[in-house]
Design a protein around this motif. Structure first.
Motif, PDB file in Angstrom:
ATOM      1  N   THR A   1       0.814  -1.199   0.081  1.00 46.04           N
ATOM      2  CA  THR A   1       0.042   0.021  -0.007  1.00 46.04           C
ATOM      3  C   THR A   1       0.732   1.350  -0.018  1.00 46.04           C
ATOM      4  OG1 THR A   1      -0.299  -0.161   2.302  1.00 46.04           O
ATOM      5  CG2 THR A   1      -1.964  -1.178   1.088  1.00 46.04           C
ATOM      6  N   SER A   2       2.139   1.140   0.342  1.00 45.35           N
ATOM      7  CA  SER A   2       2.935   2.429   0.718  1.00 45.35           C
ATOM      8  C   SER A   2       4.355   1.984   0.665  1.00 45.35           C
ATOM      9  CB  SER A   2       2.363   3.334   1.657  1.00 45.35           C
ATOM     10  OG  SER A   2       2.750   2.889   2.847  1.00 45.35           O
ATOM     11  N   LEU A   3       5.232   3.001   0.153  1.00 42.58           N
ATOM     12  CA  LEU A   3       6.521   2.490   0.235  1.00 42.58           C
ATOM     13  C   LEU A   3       7.359   3.882   0.949  1.00 42.58           C
ATOM     14  CD1 LEU A   3       7.225   0.850  -3.026  1.00 42.58           C
ATOM     15  CD2 LEU A   3       7.546  -0.190  -0.708  1.00 42.58           C
ATOM     16  N   ALA A   4       8.400   3.894   1.527  1.00 39.32           N
ATOM     17  CA  ALA A   4       9.026   5.198   1.958  1.00 39.32           C
ATOM     18  C   ALA A   4      10.481   4.939   2.104  1.00 39.32           C
ATOM     19  CB  ALA A   4       8.320   5.898   3.199  1.00 39.32           C
ATOM     20  N   ARG A   5      11.310   5.608   2.268  1.00 36.16           N
ATOM     21  CA  ARG A   5      12.675   5.563   2.643  1.00 36.16           C
ATOM     22  C   ARG A   5      12.607   5.266   4.309  1.00 36.16           C
ATOM     23  NH1 ARG A   5      16.268   6.698  -1.706  1.00 36.16           N
ATOM     24  NH2 ARG A   5      15.216   7.414  -3.661  1.00 36.16           N
ATOM     25  N   GLY A   6      13.654   4.686   4.774  1.00 36.37           N
ATOM     26  CA  GLY A   6      13.583   4.541   6.247  1.00 36.37           C
ATOM     27  C   GLY A   6      14.788   5.611   6.642  1.00 36.37           C
ATOM     28  N   PRO A   7      14.601   5.660   8.323  1.00 36.78           N
ATOM     29  CA  PRO A   7      15.690   6.673   8.752  1.00 36.78           C
ATOM     30  C   PRO A   7      16.906   6.338   8.605  1.00 36.78           C
ATOM     31  CG  PRO A   7      14.554   5.475  10.349  1.00 36.78           C
ATOM     32  CD  PRO A   7      13.596   5.147   8.866  1.00 36.78           C
ATOM     33  N   ALA A   8      17.403   4.994   8.454  1.00 37.04           N
ATOM     34  CA  ALA A   8      18.577   4.508   8.409  1.00 37.04           C
ATOM     35  C   ALA A   8      19.364   4.240   7.174  1.00 37.04           C
ATOM     36  CB  ALA A   8      18.891   3.347   9.528  1.00 37.04           C
ATOM     37  N   GLY A   9      18.642   4.591   6.094  1.00 42.36           N
ATOM     38  CA  GLY A   9      19.142   4.347   4.712  1.00 42.36           C
ATOM     39  C   GLY A   9      18.581   3.089   4.185  1.00 42.36           C
ATOM     40  N   GLY A  10      17.438   2.536   4.757  1.00 43.32           N
ATOM     41  CA  GLY A  10      16.847   1.341   4.187  1.00 43.32           C
ATOM     42  C   GLY A  10      15.561   1.788   3.700  1.00 43.32           C
TER      43      GLY A  10
ATOM     44  N   ALA B   1      17.724   2.489 -10.373  1.00 44.41           N
ATOM     45  CA  ALA B   1      17.709   2.223  -9.280  1.00 44.41           C
ATOM     46  C   ALA B   1      18.350   3.522  -8.564  1.00 44.41           C
ATOM     47  CB  ALA B   1      18.750   1.173  -8.939  1.00 44.41           C
ATOM     48  N   ASP B   2      18.006   3.619  -7.213  1.00 47.16           N
ATOM     49  CA  ASP B   2      18.172   4.768  -6.508  1.00 47.16           C
ATOM     50  C   ASP B   2      18.110   4.130  -4.970  1.00 47.16           C
ATOM     51  OD1 ASP B   2      19.013   7.198  -5.307  1.00 47.16           O
ATOM     52  OD2 ASP B   2      17.527   8.326  -5.787  1.00 47.16           O
ATOM     53  N   PRO B   3      19.270   3.823  -4.419  1.00 47.64           N
ATOM     54  CA  PRO B   3      19.340   2.930  -3.154  1.00 47.64           C
ATOM     55  C   PRO B   3      18.340   3.920  -1.978  1.00 47.64           C
ATOM     56  CG  PRO B   3      21.490   3.355  -4.012  1.00 47.64           C
ATOM     57  CD  PRO B   3      20.678   4.052  -4.704  1.00 47.64           C
ATOM     58  N   PRO B   4      17.313   2.948  -1.480  1.00 48.07           N
ATOM     59  CA  PRO B   4      17.417   1.536  -1.325  1.00 48.07           C
ATOM     60  C   PRO B   4      16.369   1.012  -2.324  1.00 48.07           C
ATOM     61  CG  PRO B   4      16.115   2.367   0.036  1.00 48.07           C
ATOM     62  CD  PRO B   4      16.597   3.454  -0.526  1.00 48.07           C
ATOM     63  N   PHE B   5      16.189   1.707  -3.750  1.00 52.03           N
ATOM     64  CA  PHE B   5      14.850   1.299  -4.481  1.00 52.03           C
ATOM     65  C   PHE B   5      15.467   0.827  -5.799  1.00 52.03           C
ATOM     66  CE2 PHE B   5      12.698   4.181  -1.442  1.00 52.03           C
ATOM     67  CZ  PHE B   5      11.541   2.987  -1.005  1.00 52.03           C
ATOM     68  N   LEU B   6      14.819  -0.155  -6.421  1.00 50.91           N
ATOM     69  CA  LEU B   6      15.357  -0.615  -7.754  1.00 50.91           C
ATOM     70  C   LEU B   6      14.083  -0.926  -8.327  1.00 50.91           C
ATOM     71  CD1 LEU B   6      18.094  -3.549  -8.259  1.00 50.91           C
ATOM     72  CD2 LEU B   6      15.624  -3.652  -8.966  1.00 50.91           C
TER      73      LEU B   6
ATOM     74  N   ASP C   1      25.907  -0.011  -2.954  1.00 52.87           N
ATOM     75  CA  ASP C   1      26.768  -0.079  -4.122  1.00 52.87           C
ATOM     76  C   ASP C   1      26.215  -0.991  -5.241  1.00 52.87           C
ATOM     77  OD1 ASP C   1      28.727   1.371  -2.979  1.00 52.87           O
ATOM     78  OD2 ASP C   1      30.091  -0.081  -2.188  1.00 52.87           O
ATOM     79  N   ALA C   2      25.658  -2.171  -4.790  1.00 49.50           N
ATOM     80  CA  ALA C   2      24.994  -2.990  -5.737  1.00 49.50           C
ATOM     81  C   ALA C   2      24.045  -2.253  -6.476  1.00 49.50           C
ATOM     82  CB  ALA C   2      24.314  -4.222  -5.024  1.00 49.50           C
ATOM     83  N   LEU C   3      23.189  -1.416  -5.782  1.00 44.29           N
ATOM     84  CA  LEU C   3      21.982  -0.949  -6.695  1.00 44.29           C
ATOM     85  C   LEU C   3      22.527   0.107  -7.570  1.00 44.29           C
ATOM     86  CD1 LEU C   3      20.316  -2.484  -4.844  1.00 44.29           C
ATOM     87  CD2 LEU C   3      18.944  -0.353  -4.602  1.00 44.29           C
ATOM     88  N   ARG C   4      23.605   0.860  -7.095  1.00 46.98           N
ATOM     89  CA  ARG C   4      24.295   1.833  -8.124  1.00 46.98           C
ATOM     90  C   ARG C   4      24.883   1.011  -9.278  1.00 46.98           C
ATOM     91  NH1 ARG C   4      25.258   4.879  -3.268  1.00 46.98           N
ATOM     92  NH2 ARG C   4      26.804   3.677  -2.544  1.00 46.98           N
ATOM     93  N   HIS C   5      25.724   0.056  -9.112  1.00 47.05           N
ATOM     94  CA  HIS C   5      26.061  -0.780 -10.254  1.00 47.05           C
ATOM     95  C   HIS C   5      24.819  -1.169 -11.059  1.00 47.05           C
ATOM     96  CE1 HIS C   5      28.190  -4.831 -11.452  1.00 47.05           C
ATOM     97  NE2 HIS C   5      27.285  -4.786 -12.161  1.00 47.05           N
TER      98      HIS C   5
END
Length: 394
Positions: A126-135, A286-291, A330-334
């Motif tokens: 139902t929703s997605l958001a960036r977490g406070p610790a980078g996740g 991709a833009d961490p943490p989303f792909l 790094d994997a997502l930037r790759h």
């Protein structure tokens, strides 16, 4: 990456979602798939084709079962209706190896390979958001979960894509594609086309569009050589949008050789759909943490036959990125460095093919082998497509 075991959430459990789940598991991630449908997906979709080398690679890597039925052919045949007649005129042949698949069988094979991942059906995100610790934070009706990576494999109306590219909308092409399948042996009147389709896939050109025909495995416990005849017909729909089936049957009657028109106009279909052709491309895959994967990352015009192909290639890229990168970010930037430009290339290729085969169709009746080869080279304009692998480029 295998030692760190990142938590990976996959939004969508169709072909792209299952392929990405397999990639994550193989690279050592802890994977959870959230599929909004509460039923099996094997009855969805129609026919698709993939390049033979990609099929072999996926089998060798364990993404696909070697026993999954396919219907490989090695030649493309170009036909049109002979002027003033109802018979077919073949005007070109090209080496063009493809591996046609049944969408449902491909999904089943990928789904079986997701062993090790948690696969939740009937659980829409139902929703997605960036977490406070980078996740990332992913919410369903059951609550909120935190992930190191969230893969958007949620199709052309992707919720995940709205996080990376808010407001991005598809660009309509102005024409439609009609798709259908029917039992290959349903009528003895189809004997000529069926004999040709056992070794080739066929393009039928007509003013303002074209049709593609090929065989796919039937599945559902059928014998390995039991096939469905699949087609896709591209044309501009009439004003007022009358009955979809009625219009495509009228097109076939007016423009196709008689035995091919009978397949579309009077064949007993197992499935038939129509939808407007459109395309879009996310500015970043991709833009961490989303792909983004598959249609969530970009929708190409179907002329490229790259929908499932791109999703499968996305998965192979993700697996490699996870295995060789120091962190999930790094994997997502790759992944973004490789897949973003490839998505843009495919969208542009689809537009070129659409202009050449629908919007500005040549005089198919005047074409011969040399002119088809030259037309293909001019249409590709230096880029590549596995469908035109042996036409060369200038």
């Amino acid at each position: 990456m295998a030692a760190t075991g990142p938590r990976m959430g996959v939004v969508g459990g169709s072909i792209a979602g299952c392929a990405m789940a397999v990639a994550g598991v193989r690279a050592g991630a802890e994977v959870t798939v959230h599929e909004r449908s509460d039923g099996e997906l094997r009855d969805r979709g129609l026919g698709i084709v993939i390049p033979p080398p990609l099929h072999r690679r996926l089998v060798d890597a364990g993404y696909l079962d070697a026993a999954m039925p396919t219907a490989p052919v090695g030649t493309r045949v170009w036909l049109t209706r002979a002027p003033g007649e109802h018979s077919a005129r073949e005007f070109a042949r090209q080496p063009s190896a493809v591996t046609p698949c049944n969408w449902g069988l491909l999904w089943q094979s990928l789904r079986a390979a997701t062993t090790g991942a948690r696969y939740h059906r009937g659980r829409p995100v139902t929703s997605l958001a960036r977490g406070p610790a980078g996740g990332a934070l992913l919410r369903t009706a059951e609550g909120e979960e935190a992930y190191d990576i969230v893969v958007g494999a949620d199709g052309h109306r992707s919720l995940t894509r709205q996080v990376l590219a808010p407001g991005l909308r598809a660009s309509p092409a102005g024409y439609a594609v009609w798709r259908g399948t029917l039992p290959a042996g349903a009528s003895v009147e189809h004997r000529g086309p069926l004999e040709l389709l056992r070794t080739a896939w066929v393009t039928i050109g007509f003013p303002g569009g074209h049709g593609i025909f090929y065989l796919i495995p039937r599945g559902g416990g059928a014998a390995p050589d039991d096939r469905l005849l699949a087609y896709a017909i591209y044309a501009t729909p009439p004003a007022g949008s009358p009955g979809e089936a009625g219009h495509v049957r009228q097109l076939a009657d007016e423009h196709f050789p008689r035995e091919w028109a009978d397949i579309v106009a009077r064949g007993e279909h197992t499935a038939m759909t129509c939808h407007p052709v459109a395309d879009l491309h996310a500015p970043l895959a991709a833009d961490p943490p989303f792909l983004l994967a598959g249609d969530a990352a970009g929708v190409t015009r179907p002329h490229t036959a790259s929908g499932a192909v791109k999703a499968l290639q996305d998965a192979l890229c993700l697996e490699d990125a996870l295995r060789t990168s120091a962190s999930p970010a790094d994997a997502l930037r790759h992944y973004a460095r490789e897949r973003t430009p490839e998505g843009a290339r495919l969208v542009e290729l689809g537009r070129r093919l659409g202009r050449a085969q629908v919007e500005l169709t040549p005089d198919w009746a005047a074409m011969d082998q040399a002119s088809v080869d030259a037309w293909c080279r001019a249409t590709l304009a230096g880029t590549s497509s596995y469908l035109y692998a042996d036409t060369g480029t200038d």
